[in-house]
Design a protein around this motif. Structure first.
Motif, PDB file in Angstrom:
ATOM      1  N   GLU A  39       0.861  -1.199   0.000  1.00  9.87           N
ATOM      2  CA  GLU A  39       0.000   0.000   0.000  1.00  9.87           C
ATOM      3  C   GLU A  39       0.887   1.235   0.000  1.00  9.87           C
ATOM      4  N   ILE A  40       0.565   2.190  -0.858  1.00  9.32           N
ATOM      5  CA  ILE A  40       1.310   3.451  -0.887  1.00  9.32           C
ATOM      6  C   ILE A  40       0.464   4.510  -0.190  1.00  9.32           C
ATOM      7  N   GLN A  41       1.027   5.095   0.861  1.00 12.70           N
ATOM      8  CA  GLN A  41       0.295   6.128   1.600  1.00 12.70           C
ATOM      9  C   GLN A  41       1.019   7.470   1.501  1.00 12.70           C
ATOM     10  N   MET A  42       0.227   8.495   1.296  1.00 19.03           N
ATOM     11  CA  MET A  42       0.761   9.872   1.334  1.00 19.03           C
ATOM     12  C   MET A  42      -0.215  10.710   2.141  1.00 19.03           C
ATOM     13  N   ALA A  43       0.313  11.582   2.958  1.00 18.16           N
ATOM     14  CA  ALA A  43      -0.505  12.441   3.821  1.00 18.16           C
ATOM     15  C   ALA A  43      -1.515  11.620   4.618  1.00 18.16           C
ATOM     16  N   GLY A  44      -1.094  10.428   5.042  1.00 14.54           N
ATOM     17  CA  GLY A  44      -1.927   9.599   5.915  1.00 14.54           C
ATOM     18  C   GLY A  44      -3.020   8.839   5.216  1.00 14.54           C
ATOM     19  N   ALA A  45      -3.162   9.007   3.902  1.00 16.58           N
ATOM     20  CA  ALA A  45      -4.233   8.317   3.182  1.00 16.58           C
ATOM     21  C   ALA A  45      -3.631   7.360   2.159  1.00 16.58           C
ATOM     22  N   THR A  46      -4.281   6.198   1.997  1.00 16.47           N
ATOM     23  CA  THR A  46      -3.810   5.236   1.008  1.00 16.47           C
ATOM     24  C   THR A  46      -4.077   5.763  -0.389  1.00 16.47           C
ATOM     25  N   ARG A  47      -3.038   5.819  -1.199  1.00 15.25           N
ATOM     26  CA  ARG A  47      -3.171   6.363  -2.547  1.00 15.25           C
ATOM     27  C   ARG A  47      -3.309   5.268  -3.592  1.00 15.25           C
ATOM     28  N   SER A  48      -2.598   4.176  -3.407  1.00 15.33           N
ATOM     29  CA  SER A  48      -2.642   3.119  -4.396  1.00 15.33           C
ATOM     30  C   SER A  48      -2.102   1.829  -3.790  1.00 15.33           C
ATOM     31  N   ALA A  49      -2.206   0.743  -4.531  1.00 13.06           N
ATOM     32  CA  ALA A  49      -1.670  -0.539  -4.069  1.00 13.06           C
ATOM     33  C   ALA A  49      -1.035  -1.253  -5.251  1.00 13.06           C
ATOM     34  N   ILE A  50       0.084  -1.886  -4.991  1.00 12.75           N
ATOM     35  CA  ILE A  50       0.838  -2.558  -6.038  1.00 12.75           C
ATOM     36  C   ILE A  50       1.366  -3.879  -5.503  1.00 12.75           C
ATOM     37  N   ILE A  51       1.954  -4.681  -6.390  1.00 10.42           N
ATOM     38  CA  ILE A  51       2.624  -5.910  -5.974  1.00 10.42           C
ATOM     39  C   ILE A  51       4.119  -5.709  -6.209  1.00 10.42           C
ATOM     40  N   GLY A  52       4.906  -5.993  -5.189  1.00  6.45           N
ATOM     41  CA  GLY A  52       6.352  -5.843  -5.305  1.00  6.45           C
ATOM     42  C   GLY A  52       7.037  -7.202  -5.274  1.00  6.45           C
ATOM     43  N   VAL A  53       7.895  -7.456  -6.234  1.00  9.38           N
ATOM     44  CA  VAL A  53       8.679  -8.701  -6.274  1.00  9.38           C
ATOM     45  C   VAL A  53      10.142  -8.331  -6.056  1.00  9.38           C
ATOM     46  N   THR A  54      10.774  -9.002  -5.105  1.00  8.10           N
ATOM     47  CA  THR A  54      12.161  -8.686  -4.771  1.00  8.10           C
ATOM     48  C   THR A  54      12.988  -9.958  -4.736  1.00  8.10           C
ATOM     49  N   LEU A  55      14.106  -9.937  -5.404  1.00  7.35           N
ATOM     50  CA  LEU A  55      15.043 -11.055  -5.390  1.00  7.35           C
ATOM     51  C   LEU A  55      16.372 -10.511  -4.872  1.00  7.35           C
ATOM     52  N   VAL A  56      16.778 -11.008  -3.697  1.00 10.52           N
ATOM     53  CA  VAL A  56      17.960 -10.432  -3.043  1.00 10.52           C
ATOM     54  C   VAL A  56      18.943 -11.537  -2.676  1.00 10.52           C
ATOM     55  N   ASP A  57      20.205 -11.308  -3.009  1.00 12.40           N
ATOM     56  CA  ASP A  57      21.264 -12.259  -2.644  1.00 12.40           C
ATOM     57  C   ASP A  57      22.244 -11.553  -1.698  1.00 12.40           C
ATOM     58  N   PRO A  58      22.217 -11.903  -0.407  1.00  8.84           N
ATOM     59  CA  PRO A  58      23.110 -11.207   0.537  1.00  8.84           C
ATOM     60  C   PRO A  58      24.582 -11.508   0.294  1.00  8.84           C
ATOM     61  N   ALA A  59      24.886 -12.645  -0.330  1.00 12.36           N
ATOM     62  CA  ALA A  59      26.292 -12.997  -0.560  1.00 12.36           C
ATOM     63  C   ALA A  59      26.940 -12.054  -1.565  1.00 12.36           C
ATOM     64  N   THR A  60      26.203 -11.695  -2.578  1.00  7.20           N
ATOM     65  CA  THR A  60      26.750 -10.822  -3.628  1.00  7.20           C
ATOM     66  C   THR A  60      26.191  -9.409  -3.559  1.00  7.20           C
TER      67      THR A  60
ATOM     68  N   THR B 244      23.428  -8.489  -4.655  1.00  6.47           N
ATOM     69  CA  THR B 244      22.690  -8.171  -5.876  1.00  6.47           C
ATOM     70  C   THR B 244      21.195  -8.116  -5.554  1.00  6.47           C
ATOM     71  N   VAL B 245      20.525  -7.213  -6.252  1.00  7.79           N
ATOM     72  CA  VAL B 245      19.094  -7.005  -6.032  1.00  7.79           C
ATOM     73  C   VAL B 245      18.393  -6.947  -7.387  1.00  7.79           C
ATOM     74  N   SER B 246      17.300  -7.693  -7.521  1.00  9.81           N
ATOM     75  CA  SER B 246      16.407  -7.551  -8.666  1.00  9.81           C
ATOM     76  C   SER B 246      15.032  -7.239  -8.110  1.00  9.81           C
ATOM     77  N   CYS B 247      14.298  -6.396  -8.809  1.00 15.02           N
ATOM     78  CA  CYS B 247      12.982  -6.044  -8.282  1.00 15.02           C
ATOM     79  C   CYS B 247      12.026  -5.706  -9.420  1.00 15.02           C
ATOM     80  N   ALA B 248      10.739  -5.846  -9.118  1.00 17.53           N
ATOM     81  CA  ALA B 248       9.705  -5.491 -10.091  1.00 17.53           C
ATOM     82  C   ALA B 248       8.491  -4.968  -9.345  1.00 17.53           C
TER      83      ALA B 248
END
Lengths: 218, 213
Positions: free
Chosen positions: A53-74, A76-80
């Motif tokens: 959920e994206i909130q600005m000024a205390g109100a929900t503005r929109s909602a999205i799906i976040g995909v995150t691929l993270v490798d702590p060894a390297t 590296t980060v991929s995201c969508a």
């Protein structure tokens, strides 16, 4: 000319922002158990999918799906970023400091957005790259470890008595830039509920609810 | 800023909504050509169906599955709703189009909407509902006969540039039922929507387009 004193006062005010005071770390000299830095960070490569959920000024503005691929060894980060309808609004990779934006539709097409997003993902999922500067307790009793980043920023990782962990990123002058809260119940994945509050020209908050978490074997 | 996000998003919603209308019309007619499709479009008064959406991307090891339902009442009322994983509803009714998202367990209006962009979307939907799929200047439509009937919609011009490469609709020749719809955004990103339990010309109460919960 009238604006000069205001500018000076503003500069003075900003310059005087201070980091939260850390009291001395417990240890052998105090007779208390030594403090261990809280570590909410990934230990292995993971793919995480969150409803955000994206909130600005205390109100929900929109909602999205976040995909995150993270490798702590390297580190590296991929995201969508996707809409509920499956439309990909943003997709990027960051590897060894190189940022590769594969797709960026408005309003996610600014250069600063991509960098800030990767920085935020690293703040949440990867341990700080800098050195530990101080350990101790905050005024509310939370145990905290303070890192100094190479760019001068400060990162506090604190664990409260209820067990919840917070991450705060401050500018070199002590201004709060990001506040991450892990709001997980006992037994839940630590990434099941995350809040990220950003202090920008227009402040915003991201409320992240975990849809799926999956370790990734190379 | 708000209009900037609204336009591509709602155009996308418009496309997937409009596609279903196309499929229903194909069910109705042995769609040998697009002219027949336009004639049969006039018979559609209402449609309701469920759908499963499968999103494939390079970053995902397995497709992200979403489920929802769809309602349409001629001439311009529709409701496109996702149940999971992210609850959201798009409703167009009496000249107004709104998108709602789940926040704290309640549905709240998506504030990124812009009135002007909504009008653009409505105009497009109206064209699709009239069966004018091969007349939409945004797409070039082709029919291909094989084991299945395949309709390919390819964006024309720059309006879809960077959003959609093509849309492929696969229809069973046996019963003219739509088997699959693929929206190909890029070589690494594909959305497939499978419709089921379609009901045509059954009365749909007006409250479907008024009540959010």
């Amino acid at each position: 000319m009238k604006s000069v004193p205001i500018l000076v006062l503003t500069f003075f005010f900003v310059s005087c922002q201070t980091l939260p005071v850390i009291n001395n770390a417990p240890g052998p000299q105090t007779g208390k158990e030594a403090l261990i830095c809280p570590s909410p960070f990934l230990k292995e490569k993971y793919r995480l999918i969150h409803a955000i959920e994206i909130q600005m000024a205390g109100a929900t503005r929109s909602a999205i799906i976040g995909v995150t691929l993270v490798d702590p060894a390297t580190r590296t980060v991929s995201c969508a970023i996707l809409t509920a309808e499956g439309m990909v609004l943003f997709e990027a990779d960051a590897d060894a400091g190189l940022l590769n934006v594969r797709r960026a539709l408005p309003p996610f097409d600014s250069t600063s957005f991509a960098k800030n997003m990767i920085d935020d993902i690293k703040l949440i999922f990867l341990s700080p790259e800098g050195k530990i500067h101080q350990l101790g307790t905050l005024s509310d009793g939370a145990n905290v470890c303070r890192w100094r980043e190479e760019n001068g920023d400060w990162i506090d990782v604190s664990v409260h008595q209820q067990g919840n962990i917070d991450i705060q990123r401050y500018s070199a002058s002590g201004g709060l830039k990001r506040h991450v809260k892990f709001i997980n119940k006992a037994g839940e994945n630590i990434y099941s509920s995350i809040e990220l509050h950003a202090k920008e020209l227009s402040n915003y908050s991201l409320l992240m609810m975990l849809i799926e978490a999956q370790p990734v074997k190379n | 800023m708000l209009k900037r996000i609204c336009y591509p998003l709602h155009k996308y919603i418009c496309i997937i909504s409009g596609l279903f209308l196309l499929f229903s019309q194909l069910n109705y007619a042995l769609a040998d050509n697009f002219e027949q499709l336009r004639k049969d479009a006039a018979n559609i008064q209402t449609i309701q169906a469920r759908f499963v959406q499968s999103k494939s991307m390079k970053i995902l090891s397995k497709p992200l599955i979403s489920e929802g339902c769809f309602y349409y009442v001629s001439p311009d009322s529709f409701r496109w709703e996702y149940f999971k994983p992210l609850k959201s509803i798009v409703i167009a009714h009496k000249g107004e189009t709104k998108r709602y998202i789940s926040s704290g367990g309640k549905m709240t209006e998506d504030k990124t909407g812009g009135v002007q962009a909504m009008k653009i979307v409505l105009n497009e939907i109206t064209a699709w509902m009239s069966g004018k799929f091969d007349q939409n200047p945004s797409f070039k439509a082709t029919l291909k006969e094989g084991t299945y009937t395949e309709i390919t919609l390819t964006p024309v011009g720059k309006s879809m540039a960077g959003m959609i490469e093509k849309i492929i609709i696969t229809v069973s020749k046996k019963d003219t039922a739509v088997k699959s719809v693929k929206i190909i955004e890029s070589e690494n990103s594909l959305t497939r929507i499978d419709f089921s339990d379609a009901v045509i010309n059954k009365v749909i109460p007006e409250s479907t387009f008024q009540d959010i919960e």
